[in-house]
Motif scaffolding. Structure first.
Motif, PDB file in Angstrom:
ATOM      1  N   PHE A  71     -26.506  -8.161 -15.736  1.00 57.96           N
ATOM      2  CA  PHE A  71     -25.950  -8.776 -14.594  1.00 57.96           C
ATOM      3  C   PHE A  71     -24.373  -9.073 -14.795  1.00 57.96           C
ATOM      4  O   PHE A  71     -24.036  -9.570 -15.811  1.00 57.96           O
ATOM      5  CB  PHE A  71     -26.697 -10.126 -14.210  1.00 57.96           C
ATOM      6  CG  PHE A  71     -27.924  -9.964 -13.299  1.00 57.96           C
ATOM      7  CD1 PHE A  71     -28.061  -9.115 -12.394  1.00 57.96           C
ATOM      8  CD2 PHE A  71     -28.991 -10.361 -13.964  1.00 57.96           C
ATOM      9  CE1 PHE A  71     -29.109  -9.024 -11.601  1.00 57.96           C
ATOM     10  CE2 PHE A  71     -30.344 -10.219 -13.387  1.00 57.96           C
ATOM     11  CZ  PHE A  71     -30.490  -9.545 -12.182  1.00 57.96           C
ATOM     12  N   ALA A  72     -23.751  -8.885 -14.017  1.00 53.01           N
ATOM     13  CA  ALA A  72     -22.213  -9.189 -13.962  1.00 53.01           C
ATOM     14  C   ALA A  72     -21.979 -10.625 -14.577  1.00 53.01           C
ATOM     15  O   ALA A  72     -22.371 -11.549 -13.956  1.00 53.01           O
ATOM     16  CB  ALA A  72     -21.586  -9.138 -12.597  1.00 53.01           C
ATOM     17  N   GLY A  73     -21.039 -10.754 -15.405  1.00 52.15           N
ATOM     18  CA  GLY A  73     -20.837 -11.815 -16.014  1.00 52.15           C
ATOM     19  C   GLY A  73     -21.657 -12.253 -17.097  1.00 52.15           C
ATOM     20  O   GLY A  73     -21.423 -13.566 -17.780  1.00 52.15           O
ATOM     21  N   GLY A  74     -22.666 -11.275 -17.398  1.00 54.17           N
ATOM     22  CA  GLY A  74     -23.632 -11.565 -18.707  1.00 54.17           C
ATOM     23  C   GLY A  74     -23.011 -11.123 -19.806  1.00 54.17           C
ATOM     24  O   GLY A  74     -21.872 -10.913 -20.322  1.00 54.17           O
ATOM     25  N   LEU A  75     -23.967 -10.517 -20.720  1.00 52.73           N
ATOM     26  CA  LEU A  75     -23.676  -9.891 -21.935  1.00 52.73           C
ATOM     27  C   LEU A  75     -22.750  -8.598 -21.796  1.00 52.73           C
ATOM     28  O   LEU A  75     -22.969  -7.879 -21.153  1.00 52.73           O
ATOM     29  CB  LEU A  75     -24.888  -9.481 -22.513  1.00 52.73           C
ATOM     30  CG  LEU A  75     -24.854  -9.177 -24.073  1.00 52.73           C
ATOM     31  CD1 LEU A  75     -24.569 -10.238 -24.996  1.00 52.73           C
ATOM     32  CD2 LEU A  75     -26.171  -8.450 -24.433  1.00 52.73           C
ATOM     33  N   ALA A 159     -30.816  -4.929 -15.200  1.00 54.48           N
ATOM     34  CA  ALA A 159     -31.583  -3.996 -14.572  1.00 54.48           C
ATOM     35  C   ALA A 159     -31.545  -2.766 -15.634  1.00 54.48           C
ATOM     36  O   ALA A 159     -30.478  -2.619 -16.260  1.00 54.48           O
ATOM     37  CB  ALA A 159     -31.038  -3.483 -13.310  1.00 54.48           C
ATOM     38  N   VAL A 160     -32.651  -1.915 -15.676  1.00 54.08           N
ATOM     39  CA  VAL A 160     -32.896  -0.601 -16.094  1.00 54.08           C
ATOM     40  C   VAL A 160     -32.822   0.399 -15.212  1.00 54.08           C
ATOM     41  O   VAL A 160     -33.723   0.336 -14.399  1.00 54.08           O
ATOM     42  CB  VAL A 160     -34.095  -0.636 -17.076  1.00 54.08           C
ATOM     43  CG1 VAL A 160     -34.193   0.704 -17.966  1.00 54.08           C
ATOM     44  CG2 VAL A 160     -33.994  -1.945 -17.997  1.00 54.08           C
ATOM     45  N   PHE A 161     -32.306   1.516 -15.484  1.00 56.05           N
ATOM     46  CA  PHE A 161     -32.073   2.721 -14.604  1.00 56.05           C
ATOM     47  C   PHE A 161     -32.373   4.029 -15.293  1.00 56.05           C
ATOM     48  O   PHE A 161     -31.936   4.101 -16.207  1.00 56.05           O
ATOM     49  CB  PHE A 161     -30.807   3.100 -13.836  1.00 56.05           C
ATOM     50  CG  PHE A 161     -30.392   2.025 -12.756  1.00 56.05           C
ATOM     51  CD1 PHE A 161     -30.750   2.008 -11.412  1.00 56.05           C
ATOM     52  CD2 PHE A 161     -29.980   0.506 -13.225  1.00 56.05           C
ATOM     53  CE1 PHE A 161     -30.307   0.953 -10.708  1.00 56.05           C
ATOM     54  CE2 PHE A 161     -29.540  -0.305 -12.418  1.00 56.05           C
ATOM     55  CZ  PHE A 161     -29.835  -0.221 -10.882  1.00 56.05           C
ATOM     56  N   VAL A 170     -34.957  -7.311 -14.745  1.00 57.37           N
ATOM     57  CA  VAL A 170     -35.313  -8.183 -16.087  1.00 57.37           C
ATOM     58  C   VAL A 170     -34.863  -9.657 -15.450  1.00 57.37           C
ATOM     59  O   VAL A 170     -33.481  -9.790 -15.337  1.00 57.37           O
ATOM     60  CB  VAL A 170     -34.596  -7.650 -17.277  1.00 57.37           C
ATOM     61  CG1 VAL A 170     -34.952  -8.811 -18.350  1.00 57.37           C
ATOM     62  CG2 VAL A 170     -34.887  -6.556 -17.728  1.00 57.37           C
ATOM     63  N   ALA A 171     -35.472 -10.667 -15.739  1.00 58.67           N
ATOM     64  CA  ALA A 171     -35.234 -11.961 -15.232  1.00 58.67           C
ATOM     65  C   ALA A 171     -34.765 -12.637 -16.250  1.00 58.67           C
ATOM     66  O   ALA A 171     -34.878 -12.519 -17.349  1.00 58.67           O
ATOM     67  CB  ALA A 171     -36.473 -12.618 -14.874  1.00 58.67           C
ATOM     68  N   PRO A 172     -33.558 -13.242 -15.910  1.00 54.41           N
ATOM     69  CA  PRO A 172     -32.812 -14.147 -17.059  1.00 54.41           C
ATOM     70  C   PRO A 172     -33.930 -15.179 -17.279  1.00 54.41           C
ATOM     71  O   PRO A 172     -34.991 -15.703 -16.617  1.00 54.41           O
ATOM     72  CB  PRO A 172     -31.640 -14.748 -16.374  1.00 54.41           C
ATOM     73  CG  PRO A 172     -31.379 -13.775 -15.146  1.00 54.41           C
ATOM     74  CD  PRO A 172     -32.683 -13.335 -14.950  1.00 54.41           C
ATOM     75  N   VAL A 232     -40.289  -9.167 -16.250  1.00 54.31           N
ATOM     76  CA  VAL A 232     -39.850  -7.996 -15.708  1.00 54.31           C
ATOM     77  C   VAL A 232     -40.505  -7.379 -14.651  1.00 54.31           C
ATOM     78  O   VAL A 232     -41.757  -7.286 -14.436  1.00 54.31           O
ATOM     79  CB  VAL A 232     -39.630  -6.836 -16.763  1.00 54.31           C
ATOM     80  CG1 VAL A 232     -39.086  -5.436 -16.314  1.00 54.31           C
ATOM     81  CG2 VAL A 232     -38.922  -7.280 -17.974  1.00 54.31           C
ATOM     82  N   LEU A 233     -39.894  -7.011 -13.511  1.00 55.72           N
ATOM     83  CA  LEU A 233     -40.220  -6.105 -12.273  1.00 55.72           C
ATOM     84  C   LEU A 233     -40.101  -4.682 -12.667  1.00 55.72           C
ATOM     85  O   LEU A 233     -39.073  -4.369 -12.972  1.00 55.72           O
ATOM     86  CB  LEU A 233     -39.713  -6.393 -11.023  1.00 55.72           C
ATOM     87  CG  LEU A 233     -40.248  -7.685 -10.058  1.00 55.72           C
ATOM     88  CD1 LEU A 233     -39.164  -7.680  -8.960  1.00 55.72           C
ATOM     89  CD2 LEU A 233     -41.526  -7.509  -9.676  1.00 55.72           C
ATOM     90  N   VAL A 234     -41.022  -3.906 -12.855  1.00 53.32           N
ATOM     91  CA  VAL A 234     -40.994  -2.687 -13.366  1.00 53.32           C
ATOM     92  C   VAL A 234     -41.835  -1.592 -12.512  1.00 53.32           C
ATOM     93  O   VAL A 234     -42.878  -1.912 -12.011  1.00 53.32           O
ATOM     94  CB  VAL A 234     -41.375  -2.599 -14.821  1.00 53.32           C
ATOM     95  CG1 VAL A 234     -42.872  -2.897 -14.761  1.00 53.32           C
ATOM     96  CG2 VAL A 234     -41.265  -1.245 -15.492  1.00 53.32           C
TER      97      VAL A 234
END
Length: 242
Positions: A71-75, A159-161, A170-172, A232-234
């Motif tokens: 997410f923006a601002g994350g890793l 998120a994964v694309f 993916v939930a923090p 995770v929502l997958v």
């Protein structure tokens, strides 16, 4: 009136209050939840092109044909880590190809082979076995990288694309499902909440349950011992590995 910005911890504490209202009597916003509506503006089925500034501009991982974004601002993406992934995958693919080629070329002396034929066959078998062991080690290294990248993404969320298609959200660690399951939740509680809703073990050793209103999508719970490590929502049908 002057506006006051509240810290995240205080917002969560307020959301837990039994009143459920703010100072003006309106219903207070609850904590974030990873649910059928997605998370942080990412809805199920969203395309990468439409995510805007919700995710980091660059991926943090590109293993298995999928790109993972925090997410923006994350890793922040690590170019050295991305290069290490490419090197590890190329090495595993090369060794696996060589091992298969060597195995296919082993001479079968048959019943009437000479001593020289048997010696050559033994040498070829030994060489093929060595390559197979090296390939297995390289494949294990890629699997370890895969697990490390998954844990890194889970630490910040994202998120994964696969191409432009969303495969997973993916939930923090602080985010839970609408039923209250997240990092640290006992597996016994997961079973209590979801067994009747179709919770099943997955081939990867996780637990998954269908997402209401979204056929094909599932909550995927990864566990370490008796507790959930991340959620995770997958879309399992959208495979990453080639």
């Amino acid at each position: 009136m002057r506006k006051v910005v509240l810290g995240a911890a205080l917002l969560v504490a307020l959301a837990a209050c039994s009143s459920g209202t703010d100072g003006a009597g309106a219903k207070a916003a609850g904590p974030e939840a990873l649910g059928p509506d997605g998370l942080r503006g990412l809805t199920l089925g969203v395309t990468k092109a439409s995510t805007g500034a919700k995710l980091a501009a660059q991926p943090m991982s590109g293993l298995d044909g999928c790109l993972s974004y925090a997410f923006a601002g994350g890793l922040a993406p690590d170019p050295a880590a991305l290069e290490a992934e490419q090197v590890a995958v190329a090495k595993a693919d090369d060794l696996n190809r060589k091992a298969q080629d060597a195995d296919s070329k082993i001479l079968d002396p048959g019943l009437h082979g000479t001593a020289e034929d048997y010696a050559k066959s033994a040498a070829e078998s030994a060489a093929a076995a060595k390559l197979s062991a090296q390939a297995a080690s390289a494949i294990t290294a890629v699997a370890e990288l895969r697990e490390a990248r998954a844990a890194e993404l889970a630490a910040t969320g994202g998120a994964v694309f696969r191409g432009d298609k969303l495969r997973a959200i993916v939930a923090p660690p602080q985010v839970k499902t609408p039923e209250g399951v997240g990092a640290g939740t006992p597996l016994a509680e997961v079973h209590r909440l979801y067994d009747a809703k179709g919770l099943k073990p997955t081939p990867a050793g996780h637990f998954a349950v269908p997402v209401p209103g979204h056929p094909g999508w599932a909550y995927d719970f990864t566990a370490d011992g008796p507790h959930v490590t991340y959620v995770v929502l997958v879309d399992p049908a959208l495979e990453c590995r080639a």
